[in-house]
Design an enzyme around this catalytic site. Structure first.
Site, mmCIF file in Angstrom:
data_model
loop_
_atom_site.group_PDB
_atom_site.id
_atom_site.type_symbol
_atom_site.label_atom_id
_atom_site.label_comp_id
_atom_site.label_asym_id
_atom_site.label_seq_id
_atom_site.Cartn_x
_atom_site.Cartn_y
_atom_site.Cartn_z
ATOM 1 N N PRO A 281 -11.683 -3.975 -2.118
ATOM 2 C CA PRO A 281 -11.510 -5.259 -1.447
ATOM 3 C C PRO A 281 -11.530 -5.157 0.074
ATOM 4 C CG PRO A 281 -9.466 -4.577 -2.510
ATOM 5 C CD PRO A 281 -10.528 -3.628 -2.952
ATOM 6 N N ASN A 282 -12.175 -6.133 0.655
ATOM 7 C CA ASN A 282 -12.270 -6.359 2.095
ATOM 8 C C ASN A 282 -13.184 -5.390 2.836
ATOM 9 O OD1 ASN A 282 -10.516 -8.661 2.165
ATOM 10 N ND2 ASN A 282 -8.839 -7.229 1.793
ATOM 11 N N ARG B 180 -13.024 -7.609 10.112
ATOM 12 C CA ARG B 180 -11.617 -7.372 9.793
ATOM 13 C C ARG B 180 -11.028 -6.290 10.697
ATOM 14 N NH1 ARG B 180 -9.416 -3.741 5.118
ATOM 15 N NH2 ARG B 180 -7.199 -4.196 5.290
ATOM 16 N N TYR C 149 -10.738 -0.645 12.182
ATOM 17 C CA TYR C 149 -11.905 -0.276 11.390
ATOM 18 C C TYR C 149 -13.207 -0.223 12.185
ATOM 19 C CZ TYR C 149 -8.651 -1.172 7.613
ATOM 20 O OH TYR C 149 -7.566 -1.137 6.777
ATOM 21 N N ASN D 226 -13.613 4.260 -1.908
ATOM 22 C CA ASN D 226 -12.611 3.703 -0.998
ATOM 23 C C ASN D 226 -12.061 2.480 -1.718
ATOM 24 O OD1 ASN D 226 -11.101 2.393 0.921
ATOM 25 N ND2 ASN D 226 -12.544 2.782 2.587
ATOM 26 N N ALA E 273 -7.117 -1.749 -0.591
ATOM 27 C CA ALA E 273 -5.708 -1.984 -0.894
ATOM 28 C C ALA E 273 -5.336 -1.557 -2.312
ATOM 29 C CB ALA E 273 -5.371 -3.460 -0.693
ATOM 30 N N GLU F 55 -11.777 10.504 -2.674
ATOM 31 C CA GLU F 55 -11.161 9.300 -2.093
ATOM 32 C C GLU F 55 -11.444 9.292 -0.588
ATOM 33 O OE1 GLU F 55 -6.593 7.578 -1.596
ATOM 34 O OE2 GLU F 55 -6.898 9.685 -2.094
ATOM 35 N N HIS G 72 -10.997 6.994 3.139
ATOM 36 C CA HIS G 72 -10.433 5.889 3.912
ATOM 37 C C HIS G 72 -10.943 5.983 5.332
ATOM 38 C CE1 HIS G 72 -7.838 4.802 0.635
ATOM 39 N NE2 HIS G 72 -7.552 6.087 0.503
ATOM 40 N N ARG H 233 -0.339 4.857 9.265
ATOM 41 C CA ARG H 233 -0.176 3.402 9.343
ATOM 42 C C ARG H 233 1.127 2.974 8.666
ATOM 43 N NH1 ARG H 233 -5.519 0.605 7.670
ATOM 44 N NH2 ARG H 233 -4.339 -1.179 8.434
#
Length: 146
Positions: A9-10, A17, A22, A73, A76, A97, A99, A106
């Site tokens: 998502p996103n 965003r 990012y 990725n 969320a 994985e 990111h 964060r």
């Protein structure tokens, strides 16, 4: 070598965003970067993005016996989805994985990753280069097995 790159998502909102986190590079730019790297290295790649957990599970399941590696990725869903974890475990396809940001530096909840339990490697905080690093890791791993 056949690799599936899955974005949650996103990720389709890259460049819009939170550009301070990012960057301003778009999702289309990311796709072009990955496709070009794979073209240059003779890697068959498929890219997929969805904002829906079940669709991501379906895509992971589609890799069974058809793909050599997954770069994911989960966005969320990294911090919430046992279903995505279970799908990766079920297919048994080597998975990395990724990111874009350094999730461990964060908010505290971002340091929790369910999918990490099924991944061979996590690449975090390397920006878009993390995807290339993940692809190269999977290619090198496959090459070392031959």
């Amino acid at each position: 070598m056949k690799i599936m790159v899955i974005n949650g998502p996103n990720l389709n909102m890259l460049g819009i965003r939170e550009p301070a986190i990012y960057g301003k590079t778009t999702y289309n730019d990311l796709c072009a970067l990955i496709k070009e790297h794979c073209r240059q290295n003779h890697i068959d790649v498929e890219l997929y993005q969805s904002n829906h957990e079940g669709d991501l599970v379906d895509k992971i399941q589609s890799t069974y016996n058809t793909f050599d590696g997954i770069v994911i990725n989960p966005g969320a869903y990294t911090h919430t989805s046992i279903a995505i974890l279970d799908a990766v475990k079920a297919v048994g396809v080597p998975t990395v994985e990724v990111h874009i940001s350094d999730v461990d530096s964060r908010e505290p909840f971002r340091s929790v990753s369910y999918i990490r339990f099924a991944c061979e490697k996590t690449i975090s905080g390397r920006g878009l280069q993390g995807y290339i690093d993940a692809i190269d890791y999977l290619v090198n791993k496959k090459g070392n097995e031959l």
